[in-house]
Design a protein around this motif. Structure first.
Motif, short mmCIF file in Angstrom:
data_model
loop_
_atom_site.label_atom_id
_atom_site.label_comp_id
_atom_site.label_asym_id
_atom_site.label_seq_id
_atom_site.Cartn_x
_atom_site.Cartn_y
_atom_site.Cartn_z
N GLY A 739 0.84 -1.20 0.00
CA GLY A 739 0.00 0.00 0.00
C GLY A 739 0.87 1.24 0.00
N GLU A 744 -3.17 3.80 -2.72
CA GLU A 744 -3.18 2.72 -3.70
C GLU A 744 -2.84 1.39 -3.04
OE1 GLU A 744 -0.50 3.40 -6.89
OE2 GLU A 744 -1.64 5.04 -7.75
N ILE A 745 -3.49 0.31 -3.50
CA ILE A 745 -3.14 -1.04 -3.07
C ILE A 745 -2.82 -1.85 -4.32
CG2 ILE A 745 -3.90 -3.11 -1.87
CD1 ILE A 745 -5.88 -1.37 -0.35
N LYS A 762 -3.04 -3.54 -9.86
CA LYS A 762 -3.49 -2.45 -8.99
C LYS A 762 -5.00 -2.56 -8.76
CE LYS A 762 -4.06 2.56 -8.94
NZ LYS A 762 -3.97 3.79 -9.75
N MET A 763 -5.40 -2.40 -7.50
CA MET A 763 -6.82 -2.47 -7.18
C MET A 763 -7.54 -1.21 -7.64
SD MET A 763 -7.06 -4.28 -3.46
CE MET A 763 -6.14 -5.79 -3.10
N GLU A 765 -9.75 2.07 -7.72
CA GLU A 765 -9.81 3.18 -6.76
C GLU A 765 -11.08 3.14 -5.92
OE1 GLU A 765 -9.28 6.93 -8.60
OE2 GLU A 765 -7.22 6.53 -9.25
N SER A 768 -10.30 1.21 -2.86
CA SER A 768 -9.05 1.54 -2.17
C SER A 768 -9.27 2.71 -1.22
CB SER A 768 -7.97 1.91 -3.19
OG SER A 768 -7.73 0.84 -4.07
N SER A 794 -5.92 2.29 7.46
CA SER A 794 -5.60 3.49 6.68
C SER A 794 -5.79 4.77 7.49
CB SER A 794 -6.49 3.53 5.42
OG SER A 794 -6.42 4.78 4.79
#
Length: 807
Positions: A739, A744-745, A762-763, A765, A768, A794
């Motif tokens: 992360g 972003e993850i 990339k996951m 948005e 995320s 987060s």
């Protein structure tokens, strides 16, 4: 690319926990179409359906704002084909979100308005009109018009007028109503004790009257028609920090309305004599009106934050919420006309003002009617929602399962050793336990216990056994907690999680007044008298010092008042030794050792201390290598190595010798070009680990003999703040996630035989976080249901669990 490698692509949110923003304007319930309650949660807008039978909680977070969301309003368009949502933020902007029926993701930003020069604090809409108003801390109210086509495919917003409040004060509440066929009335209140009434003429609003009487700032205003008949009088409710609600009548015509019987209410006493019934004369383009004082509502004992009208079961009712921890429903007595409180919900006469586990929720900031008027929801200081639904059979309002969440940055999280539940800890000074409520073929995640409520910001957490964990805080020490029997019983009953080791422990815990340590207490049967033998006054005792067994007996996830008082874990140990705030903690996989570190700017303080979990004594000497704060610690899966990384840009591998002590084996003073923020071991036969740094890279290292080789570098778009390897997968494949600072993850994998070839994905948005990722944790497969799940902590105050499906 490596052939036949699994690339994780399908990701869906299993669970989102997030607390609501403490702003009375930061939530609204959609009465048409979606059924969602939208509320501000940090810099996002959360969507939750409180009446959903499956109790799945928050379904989505709308991100886009760069600062706290202060105001949320559903725009009433009178059709279920689309939903328009307005949100105002401390970033000075107003966002217009649109959801067309059947559209995914649920809402999209279609317009951003930048008109205010300071934080937007209020939004008011008007059913049957395209006009809406916004108030901000720049001392202005702006009038806008929504310009759209018939199906809302195209949307624009036009600024009609800016009203500068004079003399300047900040608007804290605004309300719009249709006065007649030609005019709209606008009421504005804020950091003065007066209410300003504006009347529209053509497209411009002009000040028509100033209502006096309140003795504190105005917190809530709401218009309604007295009855559903055409031409009935307008009523305005105003709520203030002076603890009173005032009702005002807007009457059409030259003649004044009959004097309200409520003014002669004997309950008003001396106060009633000083109530002014001065008539304020106003006029629109077509008619003349009077505004007169109608009634004074007494009952709240502290600031009142919200007041909202509703025609319900043929009666006009007013819902109010207050800092005194109560939610009240008022209606006019049909015979005397006196306004009385018919329902009072919440924590009546609880320890007002206290913010610890032994105290209250700290006030109700938001109160909202459900679309069918048979439920009400309220938001408290702890970021948790409460809901009551009216049971007509028993004529009683019953509390229902609602949602909870952190209200500050989530600093750390960890799964229990067997993966059966998730623990998170936060700068809001709480540690929370989330588990899956299983019943009749359904399952949903909920906060089931709040093990720790503290006086310092909490920074890190790790599990020791299935029923024990420890946390580190800004107070320079670590605390160890054991699962009490009461919580073990709830987890067993609701989540099918069998207790391990809680049989010898006390039933529950509490926090003594002025204390920080959770003390063990025993539960007693309901019919057992207290120590003073006074059975009649049992309820008058401090609820924190007495635990009735029935308090821990329920067949649903606990409500907020249980979480805040009765579901703490007793503290069994304190670990001393560090001189500054705790920064990192890790437990060995055999649960025998704990490694800890604190913030430091010299080699003497940036040490790693080891503790034996049998007797909780420190194993000396501490491990010295780093010169700045150690940011992450992790033991290898076989406990042979301990990995540490720090702000001094170096990583260090410590190896356990024959005596069981750890000593420096390998270090790399220039592992990254900027500080290293996290690290994680892979589950390989050959020792392999990953490091993540401020230099926008993730590096994979493999130990061979007395050296560690850099196998590959994965480039990221921004600073990498968290990395985690999935230890539950196949031994010949590295599966990991990282992360970044901007939320972003990215998931990735590589074969053990070719670590230089990494596939990443990339996951999206929409699932995320919107701020920095602080920690990632893969769920151990033992206690789970076999799913591949990733937990995320987060800075946007959310805890998320994502399901990952291999494709």
């Amino acid at each position: 690319m490596v052939a036949d490698l699994t690339c994780i692509m399908n990701v869906s949110p299993e669970f989102i926990s997030i607390g609501g923003n403490r702003n009375p304007a930061a939530a609204d319930w959609d009465e048409h179409g979606s059924g969602f309650l939208a509320f501000g949660a940090d810099n996002c807008v959360a969507l939750w359906d409180p009446l959903e039978k499956d109790c799945r909680g928050v379904r989505a977070l709308l991100s886009g704002h760069t600062n706290s969301v202060n105001a949320v309003k559903i725009f009433p368009i009178g059709t279920s084909n689309a939903t328009i949502l307005l949100s105002g933020s401390a970033d000075h902007s107003i966002r217009i979100w649109r959801r067309l029926s059947g559209e995914e993701p649920p809402f999209k930003t279609v317009k951003i308005l930048f008109g205010h020069r300071s934080a937007v604090t209020r939004i008011a809409t008007l059913p049957g009109s395209d006009v809406f108003a916004t108030g901000a801390s720049d001392g202005t109210v702006k009038i806008w018009k929504l310009v759209h086509d018939q199906d809302f495919a195209s949307l624009e917003a036009e600024l009609l007028q800016t009203i500068t409040l004079s003399p300047k004060y900040f608007p804290m509440t605004i309300s719009l109503a249709t006065l007649d066929e030609t005019s709209i009335v606008l009421a504005v209140g804020g950091t003065k004790s007066t209410i300003q009434i504006f009347i529209s003429k053509d497209t411009q609003f002009e000040l028509a009257a100033t209502l006096t009487g309140h003795e504190g700032w105005i917190r809530a205003l709401d218009f309604t028609r007295e009855t559903t008949k055409e031409g009935s009088d307008l009523l305005l409710a105003s709520a203030s920090q002076d603890k009173y609600i005032r009702l005002w009548r807007v009457h059409r015509g030259e003649e004044l309305p009959a004097i309200s019987n409520a003014l002669s209410d004997p309950a008003l006493g001396v106060l009633g004599k000083s109530l002014s019934n001065k008539a304020h004369r106003i006029k629109s383009a077509t008619a003349k009106y009077s505004i007169t004082f109608e009634a004074l509502l007494l009952g709240h004992e502290d600031w009142i934050y919200t007041a909202s009208w509703r025609h319900r079961d043929g009666k006009l009712q007013l819902l109010s919420t207050s800092e005194d921890n109560s939610l009240s429903i008022w209606e006019s007595d049909p015979t005397s006309g006196v306004w009385i409180c018919t329902t009072r919900l919440g924590e009546i006469s609880a320890q007002k003002g206290s913010t610890t586990a032994t105290g209250s929720a700290g006030g109700f900031w938001i109160g909202i009617w459900s679309p069918d008027s048979n439920s009400v929801v309220s938001l408290g200081r702890t970021g948790s929602w409460r809901m009551w639904t009216y049971n007509s059979t028993n004529d009683i309002w019953e509390q229902q399962v609602a949602i909870t969440g952190h209200v500050r940055e989530v600093r750390g999280l960890c799964w229990s050793r067997d993966g059966s539940y998730l623990l998170s800890t936060s700068s809001d000074q709480t540690t929370r336990l989330f588990a899956e409520w299983r019943r009749e073929g359904k399952s949903s995640w909920h906060e089931v216990s709040r093990p720790q409520i503290h006086g310092y910001d909490l920074n890190c957490i790790d599990s020791i056994t299935e029923s024990q964990f420890l946390t580190g805080a800004d107070e320079k020490l670590l605390r160890v907690f054991d699962e009490p029997k009461g919580v073990a019983g709830i987890l067993n009953k609701l989540c099918n999680i069998e207790s391990k080791g809680a049989t010898e422990l006390p039933d529950a815990a509490n926090i003594p007044v002025l204390g920080l340590s959770n003390k063990a207490i025993q539960a007693v049967e309901d019919d057992v008298a207290l120590e003073n033998g006074d059975t009649d006054n049992r309820e008058a005792a401090d609820p924190a010092s007495v635990m009735r067994k029935s308090t821990l007996n329920f067949d649903h996830p606990p409500f907020e008042d249980h979480l805040a008082r009765h579901l703490l874990w007793p503290e069994t140990e304190k670990l001393y030794g560090h001189g500054y705030e705790i920064s990192a903690v890790a437990t060995s996989h055999d649960s025998q050792l704990v490694a800890t570190a604190c913030r430091g700017s010299s080699i003497d303080h940036a040490v790693i201390r080891l503790y034996d979990t049998k007797d909780w004594l420190e194993i000396k000497p501490p491990l010295k290598a780093h010169s700045l704060t150690v940011t992450a610690l992790q033991f290898s899966p076989d406990n042979k190595y301990l990995l540490s990384v720090g702000r001094d840009r170096q990583w260090v591998v410590w190896e356990r010798n024959a005596d069981g002590a750890y000593q420096l084996a390998i270090s790399n003073p220039k592992g990254h070009t900027r500080m290293i923020l996290d690290a994680s071991w892979a589950n390989f036969s050959q020792p392999t680990f990953m490091t993540a740094g401020r230099d926008k890279s993730v590096k994979i290292w493999q130990i061979s003999g007395k050296e560690a080789q850099l196998k590959t570098t994965v480039a990221a778009n921004s600073s990498v703040t968290a990395v985690a390897c999935d230890l539950g997968g196949a031994e010949d494949v590295l599966v990991f996630a990282y992360g970044t600072e901007n939320g972003e993850i990215v998931t990735g994998n590589a074969a053990a035989s070719s670590l230089d070839q990494v596939e990443t994905s990339k996951m999206d948005e929409s699932i995320s976080p919107s701020r920095t990722i602080n920690q990632l944790a893969w769920r151990p497969r033992k206690g789970g249901n076999g799913k591949q799940q990733l937990a995320i902590a987060s800075d946007d105050t959310s805890v998320r669990i994502l399901d990952l499906l291999s494709t």
